[in-house]
Design a protein around this motif. Sequence first.
Motif, PDB file in Angstrom:
ATOM      1  N   CYS A   1      34.108 -16.951   5.636  1.00  0.00           N
ATOM      2  CA  CYS A   1      34.239 -16.345   4.673  1.00  0.00           C
ATOM      3  C   CYS A   1      34.969 -14.735   5.078  1.00  0.00           C
ATOM      4  O   CYS A   1      35.075 -14.879   6.808  1.00  0.00           O
ATOM      5  CB  CYS A   1      33.287 -15.294   4.075  1.00  0.00           C
TER       6      CYS A   1
ATOM      7  N   ASN B   1      36.708 -17.831  -5.846  1.00  0.00           N
ATOM      8  CA  ASN B   1      35.841 -17.730  -4.604  1.00  0.00           C
ATOM      9  C   ASN B   1      36.038 -16.289  -4.112  1.00  0.00           C
ATOM     10  O   ASN B   1      35.092 -16.314  -3.135  1.00  0.00           O
ATOM     11  CB  ASN B   1      36.537 -18.645  -3.600  1.00  0.00           C
ATOM     12  N   SER B   2      35.844 -15.244  -4.371  1.00  0.00           N
ATOM     13  CA  SER B   2      35.705 -13.727  -4.054  1.00  0.00           C
ATOM     14  C   SER B   2      34.734 -13.120  -5.316  1.00  0.00           C
ATOM     15  O   SER B   2      34.478 -13.680  -5.627  1.00  0.00           O
ATOM     16  CB  SER B   2      36.796 -12.677  -3.987  1.00  0.00           C
TER      17      SER B   2
ATOM     18  N   TRP C   1      34.888 -19.864   1.827  1.00  0.00           N
ATOM     19  CA  TRP C   1      35.141 -20.566   1.975  1.00  0.00           C
ATOM     20  C   TRP C   1      35.127 -22.286   2.888  1.00  0.00           C
ATOM     21  O   TRP C   1      34.162 -22.435   3.334  1.00  0.00           O
ATOM     22  CB  TRP C   1      37.560 -20.314   2.742  1.00  0.00           C
TER      23      TRP C   1
ATOM     24  N   THR D   1      34.964 -13.406   0.737  1.00  0.00           N
ATOM     25  CA  THR D   1      35.717 -14.655  -0.462  1.00  0.00           C
ATOM     26  C   THR D   1      34.500 -15.817   0.909  1.00  0.00           C
ATOM     27  O   THR D   1      35.479 -14.972   2.148  1.00  0.00           O
ATOM     28  CB  THR D   1      36.884 -14.685   0.212  1.00  0.00           C
TER      29      THR D   1
END
Length: 357
Positions: free
Chosen positions: A25, A4-5, A15, A13
């Motif tokens: 983020c 996710n990064s 989310w 990153t």
Amino acid sequence: MSSNSFGQLFRVTTWGESHGAAIGCVIDGVPPLIPISEPEIQEYLDKRRPGQSRFTTQRREPDAVRIVSGVFEGVTTGTPISLIIDNVDQRSKDYSEIKDKFRPGHADYTYWKKYGIRDYRGGGRSSARETAMRVAAGAVARKVLGDAVSIRGALVQVGDSAVDRSKWDWDEVPRNPFWCPDADTASGWEKLLDKVRKAGSSTGAVIEVTASGVQAGLGAPVYGKLDADIAAAMMSINAVKGIEIGAGFAAAGLSGEDNADEMRIDNSGNVRFLSNAAGGVLGGISTGQDIVIRFAVKPTSSILAPRKTVTTDGRETEISTKGRHDPCVGIRAVPVGEAMLACVLADHLLRHRAQCG
């Protein structure tokens, strides 16, 4: 779920899910003492925001960003910057009829096969809703790059209708709902997309993004190539199926003489290129010319026209996706492409400073 990064020194990153309470983020690696404010980030989010014309999804999200950490008294502190956007207009009931069906061309099936579960409410993590945080991170990346670097994007093709490059006008881009640099072509796209929308279908698009003012020397040979990281960043955007840098695939049809970007010395003693088939990158390192990229976005898979599919319990059936969807997701991909290019360039700028000073 991993990965996710993205980025190394300028690291982002993200989310959150499409129909969750919020998306956000965290940005690591931003140097201290850079002025930044919520309105400066909001300016770019407003370009991507849904519901601004009849040619995009009518989901009404203000996309109002809040800075949660990493900024004090109007400047960055060098600590992680956290940004958050509340989701306020979810309509999960629109997806209740398809919770056990896989949308053809979407990530439904692959997510289910990998994780054994999927968020059917708009695709969850696979939704393009996530790209709002990329745009927010891109706004911060632009501040790292500074005012000398200008990043601009435009929609250059919808379906099989492309812009007339002899009529290219950057000033025209913000004047129409397509971010199109050719007013005549934009007018034609209105008729095309009205037809597509009324038919309950969708169409693809091509976006072009240019970065001017990038210094020579960003990127590294072999595995740290600037153009390789740009390509990876663009391919990570939802619905992107191809990318070109410079002449791109057209380079295969050029001669060695035509493709070679010849060089001379200008009146100031600096190297001047006579063309830019390379798109501003040679050997994985920026040349100082404009970095020019194009990427292709497929038609959205959420359409009203019935399509053959299967269910989670193995039955054959048909599916028609109701709700609020873009007839051409490529329109709102323009600011996303700009943001991803900004993030890659900011990352490589910091990496270049770390090695070369």
